[in-house]
Each structure stands twice: as C-alpha cells, then as structure tokens.
Design an enzyme around this catalytic site. Structure first.
Site, short mmCIF file in Angstrom:
data_model
loop_
_atom_site.label_atom_id
_atom_site.label_comp_id
_atom_site.label_asym_id
_atom_site.label_seq_id
_atom_site.Cartn_x
_atom_site.Cartn_y
_atom_site.Cartn_z
N SER A 12 -68.14 -27.91 -49.26
CA SER A 12 -69.12 -27.51 -48.26
C SER A 12 -69.58 -26.06 -48.47
O SER A 12 -70.77 -25.75 -48.51
CB SER A 12 -68.42 -27.70 -46.92
OG SER A 12 -69.22 -27.37 -45.89
N LYS A 107 -60.59 -18.70 -47.17
CA LYS A 107 -59.96 -18.03 -46.03
C LYS A 107 -58.57 -18.60 -45.87
O LYS A 107 -58.38 -19.64 -45.25
CB LYS A 107 -60.79 -18.28 -44.76
CG LYS A 107 -62.17 -17.59 -44.81
CD LYS A 107 -63.03 -17.99 -43.63
CE LYS A 107 -64.35 -17.23 -43.63
NZ LYS A 107 -65.26 -17.73 -42.60
N SER A 139 -69.66 -18.08 -40.85
CA SER A 139 -70.67 -18.58 -41.80
C SER A 139 -70.49 -20.07 -42.05
O SER A 139 -70.22 -20.48 -43.18
CB SER A 139 -70.55 -17.81 -43.12
OG SER A 139 -69.19 -17.79 -43.56
N LYS A 192 -57.60 -16.33 -38.10
CA LYS A 192 -58.38 -16.88 -36.97
C LYS A 192 -58.32 -18.41 -36.94
O LYS A 192 -58.50 -19.03 -35.89
CB LYS A 192 -59.82 -16.38 -36.98
CG LYS A 192 -60.62 -16.65 -38.26
CD LYS A 192 -61.44 -17.90 -38.26
CE LYS A 192 -61.95 -18.23 -39.64
NZ LYS A 192 -62.68 -19.46 -39.76
N SER A 255 -66.19 -26.50 -36.65
CA SER A 255 -64.89 -26.03 -37.15
C SER A 255 -63.91 -27.18 -37.35
O SER A 255 -63.55 -27.89 -36.43
CB SER A 255 -64.28 -25.02 -36.18
OG SER A 255 -62.92 -24.81 -36.54
N ARG A 256 -63.45 -27.30 -38.61
CA ARG A 256 -62.46 -28.35 -38.89
C ARG A 256 -61.11 -27.98 -38.29
O ARG A 256 -60.31 -28.85 -37.95
CB ARG A 256 -62.27 -28.46 -40.40
CG ARG A 256 -63.43 -29.10 -41.05
CD ARG A 256 -63.30 -28.94 -42.54
NE ARG A 256 -64.59 -28.57 -43.06
CZ ARG A 256 -64.76 -27.90 -44.18
NH1 ARG A 256 -63.72 -27.50 -44.88
NH2 ARG A 256 -65.97 -27.62 -44.59
N ASN A 257 -60.82 -26.70 -38.18
CA ASN A 257 -59.52 -26.28 -37.64
C ASN A 257 -59.44 -26.60 -36.16
O ASN A 257 -58.45 -27.10 -35.66
CB ASN A 257 -59.30 -24.81 -37.94
CG ASN A 257 -59.23 -24.58 -39.44
OD1 ASN A 257 -58.27 -25.00 -40.08
ND2 ASN A 257 -60.26 -23.96 -40.00
N1 NAD Z 1 -67.30 -24.74 -45.08
C1 NAD Z 1 -67.65 -23.55 -44.61
O1 NAD Z 1 -68.60 -23.46 -43.83
C2 NAD Z 1 -66.91 -22.32 -45.04
C3 NAD Z 1 -67.45 -21.06 -44.71
C4 NAD Z 1 -66.77 -19.91 -45.10
C5 NAD Z 1 -65.59 -20.02 -45.81
N2 NAD Z 1 -65.09 -21.26 -46.12
C6 NAD Z 1 -63.85 -21.31 -46.89
O2 NAD Z 1 -64.16 -21.77 -48.20
C7 NAD Z 1 -63.04 -22.48 -48.74
C8 NAD Z 1 -63.51 -23.84 -49.22
O3 NAD Z 1 -63.92 -24.56 -48.06
P1 NAD Z 1 -64.92 -25.78 -48.11
O4 NAD Z 1 -65.45 -25.91 -46.75
O5 NAD Z 1 -65.91 -25.65 -49.21
O6 NAD Z 1 -63.88 -26.96 -48.42
P2 NAD Z 1 -64.18 -28.42 -48.99
O7 NAD Z 1 -62.97 -29.20 -48.72
O8 NAD Z 1 -65.50 -28.89 -48.52
O9 NAD Z 1 -64.32 -28.17 -50.57
C9 NAD Z 1 -63.28 -27.69 -51.37
C10 NAD Z 1 -63.72 -27.70 -52.83
O10 NAD Z 1 -62.61 -27.30 -53.64
C11 NAD Z 1 -62.39 -28.30 -54.62
N3 NAD Z 1 -60.97 -28.36 -54.94
C12 NAD Z 1 -59.97 -28.87 -54.17
N4 NAD Z 1 -58.80 -28.77 -54.84
C13 NAD Z 1 -59.07 -28.19 -56.02
C14 NAD Z 1 -58.28 -27.83 -57.14
N5 NAD Z 1 -56.97 -28.06 -57.17
N6 NAD Z 1 -58.90 -27.25 -58.19
C15 NAD Z 1 -60.22 -27.02 -58.17
N7 NAD Z 1 -61.03 -27.33 -57.15
C16 NAD Z 1 -60.45 -27.91 -56.08
C17 NAD Z 1 -62.89 -29.59 -54.00
O11 NAD Z 1 -63.15 -30.57 -54.99
C18 NAD Z 1 -64.14 -29.07 -53.32
O12 NAD Z 1 -65.18 -28.90 -54.24
C19 NAD Z 1 -62.01 -22.56 -47.61
O13 NAD Z 1 -61.05 -21.55 -47.79
C20 NAD Z 1 -62.83 -22.29 -46.35
O14 NAD Z 1 -62.04 -21.69 -45.33
C21 NAD Z 1 -65.73 -22.40 -45.75
#
Ligand code: NAD
Length: 335
Positions: A12, A107, A139, A192, A255-257
């Site tokens: 995402s 995060k 974000s 958080k 928020s997934r959390n």
């Molecule tokens: N989604 C948001 O809006 C958002 C905003 C800010 C920060 N974040 C942070 O960004 C990070 C990622 O969140 P997300 O929402 O994209 O999660 P998500 O679950 O949608 O995506 C995670 C990604 O990581 C990949 N992945 C998982 N395991 C892996 C591995 N072992 N090796 C390589 N790639 C791997 C998955 O295939 C996927 O592409 C988290 O720490 C989250 O807190 C998310």
C-alpha cells in the site's frame, strides 16, 4: 538531487510513495518480491485489496529483480514491513554502491534486536556516516494517492541528504518538514500503532470519545517518556510523527492497527484477525518491542503493557481497561 529512484515493496505505501515520486517529477522503478503480487501488478498496474481505484502510473517500471530495480538508482525508498527490513537490506547490500542513500518508510522496531529502522540500515551499510533518512507522519496511502493534502517529516543524516529528500519529494499535496531528531521521529511513528490498537480495543468494547481522548493523551505521555529515555527530544512528540500521526491513526477508518484492536475488543482472537488480513499491521509486533523497551529503559508504559497482555497473554480487554483506571493516582506530568 535525485532523478532515478528505486522503491522496494509494492504494498500500500510503496504504491502510495510511487504516486508521490511521479508527482514530484522523478523517475521510479518499483520492486515486488512476492511472485503473485508482482504478476498482478505487472498486468493490472494495481493490487486489488491494497489500494482500490488506484492505478500505478505508466511511467513507473515494475520488476521482481532487485538488481534491476537498483541499477542506476540514485536513491532507495524502503517500503517493506519493519520485521523484514533487515532481510531486504542483506540482499540489497552487495548490489548498492555505498554512496547511494536509503530512505526508510516503515514504522516499527525490530523485535529481535529492539533496533530502529535507521539503525539496521546503518549497521548493514557498515558505515556509521551512511546517508539514511526516515519519513514518518500521518500519511495513509489511500488519501495520498487521491492527492489529499498530507504533511510528513523527514529526519536522518547527513543534513544535506535530508534536505535533498525534503526538496525532491515535496509536492503541492505532499509537504515534507525536516527534523533533527531521528530517534524521536522513528519512535513516534512506531509506538503510536500500539496506542491505535488500544483505541480500537476501546471502540470494539463500545466505549466512547472520553476513553479515546484519554488513550491518545496518556498514550502520548508514555511514548514521550520512553522517547526521552532513549535520547529523543520531547518536542518531537508534539509534531507530525508524534501527536499528528497518533491522532490520525487512532481515529482513522484506514488504520489497520485500530482495526485489529476493534476486532479484539469485539471478542475475536489475535490469530483470527491476522489470518484474515492481507496487509501488515505493524502495531502487533511493535507492541512486543515497545513493551521490551519499556522494561529495558525502566519506563512505565501502562497502556503498552495492557495492550501487550491482551494480545499475547490472553488478558480480557475489559479487564485491561479496568486495570488502567485503578492504578495509583498521579500528577498529570511525571517522569
Ligand atoms: N499504508 C500506509 O498508508 C502507510 C503509510 C506510512 C507508512 N507505512 C508503513 O510502511 C510499511 C509498509 O506498509 P504497507 O502499508 O505498504 O504494507 P503492505 O502489507 O501493504 O505491503 C508490504 C510490502 O512489503 C512486501 N514484503 C513483505 N514481506 C517481505 C519480505 N520478506 N521481503 C520483501 N518484501 C516483503 C510485500 O510483498 C508488500 O509489497 C509499514 O511499516 C507501514 O507502517 C504505511
């Protein structure tokens, strides 16, 4: 300044930051390690269930080859879950020239080592002065890709690298502030999520706005206490990566959390909830690391402790709420 950017992780936030990268006029390649997700993204330019209605701009190249993603990259953005960042860094190490900077977007805090993301990056770059930064703040990708005004903060080292990241990625709808407090920015963004789980639990129990206000305020107090003990500046927690992200996450339907907490408050088990989730809820693992950090630094974190006991010790959510309320009475501000 950077022109060619590699985004690692097409989840995402990887897709969300790809949108920002294109808006900022940079060229991007996005890498996805999961073969099925990669095929879907390559053919459909989106991953259903992650960011509905979003289509990855045609200019963004999609690859499942890390070496192809990193070829000619002038900057790497890491958008993978916190507990997997180390393994991605290990793979990336031999492929990335030492002068290329890395921006962490995750995060979380590594459970096994209690290290922050930038600490892991610096450790695996084998250079204490390596260019590294973290972007954090409220974000949600769902809103970023719809160009809803969003503000975040970047911190890291050295200063000129942090400023270049700030300038290159700021757009009229994605405004980046700069901070000198990397520890505070990373801790605020990670911890958080524990409080967001507690807010969800309260909602799932049918509790109201008074309880939400209490959890956000007292949650901020305990995050700040731990942050200061770990070397952060208290003011950072009044910023985007502190109260900004905390309020957004605790109140947001994205928020997934919070979602995890809500299901648990309604009576589901943690395993049931996680089995039905496609995307990472960082707060679950961060609850383990936050709890361990509170013990290591001998900082009282009552909400973190209760969330920990509910998630991992089988404590009833209603009992956890009750226990928070009957603790010894205190000054509002205490160390
Ligand atoms: N989604 C948001 O809006 C958002 C905003 C800010 C920060 N974040 C942070 O960004 C990070 C990622 O969140 P997300 O929402 O994209 O999660 P998500 O679950 O949608 O995506 C995670 C990604 O990581 C990949 N992945 C998982 N395991 C892996 C591995 N072992 N090796 C390589 N790639 C791997 C998955 O295939 C996927 O592409 C988290 O720490 C989250 O807190 C998310």
């Amino acid at each position: 300044m950077f022109n060619r950017v590699a985004i690692l992780g097409a989840g995402s936030w990887g897709l969300g930051i790809a949108h920002v990268t294109v808006n900022a006029g940079l060229s991007a390649t996005i890498w996805e390690y999961d073969p099925q997700e990669f095929e879907i993204l390559r053919h459909q330019r989106t991953i259903p269930g992650k960011l509905p209605d979003f289509r990855l701009p045609d200019s963004v190249a999609v690859t499942n080859s890390l070496s192809r993603a990193l070829k000619d990259a002038e900057l790497v953005l890491l958008a993978v879950p916190a507990q997997t960042l180390r393994s991605v860094m290990v793979e990336l190490g031999p492929l990335l020239p030492p002068e290329v900077g890395i921006v962490n977007l995750a995060k979380g805090i590594e459970v096994a080592t209690l290290r922050r993301m930038s600490e892991i990056i610096i450790e695996l770059r084998r250079d204490p002065a390596a260019a590294v930064a973290t972007i954090s703040g409220p974000s949600h990708a769902e809103e970023v890709v719809r160009d809803m005004p969003t503000t975040v903060v970047v911190a890291g080292q050295p200063d000129d690298f942090v400023e270049a990241v700030q300038e290159c990625f700021s757009t009229p709808t994605f405004r980046i502030y700069k901070s000198h407090d990397l520890i505070g920015v990373e801790l605020g963004g990670s911890l958080k999520n524990i409080i967001a789980i507690s807010a969800g639990i309260a909602a799932g129990l049918g509790l109201g706005d008074n309880t939400l206000g209490a959890l956000i305020t007292r949650g901020l107090a305990e995050i700040t206490r731990l942050g200061v003990a770990m070397g952060a500046s208290p003011e950072t927690f009044a910023g985007l990566s502190g109260i900004g992200d905390l309020v957004t996450t605790c109140a947001s339907r994205h928020s997934r959390n919070r979602f995890v907490g809500e299901a648990i408050g309604r009576g589901e088990s943690l395993q049931q909830v996680l089995d039905n989730m496609k995307m990472v809820a960082e707060g679950v693992q961060t609850t383990r690391s936050g709890y361990q950090l509170s013990r290591k630094f001998q900082v009282e974190m009552p909400i973190t402790r209760q969330v920990h006991d509910v998630l991992f010790e089988g404590k009833e959510p209603s009992e956890a709420v009750g226990d928070l309320m009957v603790r010894s009475l205190k000054e509002e501000v205490w160390q």
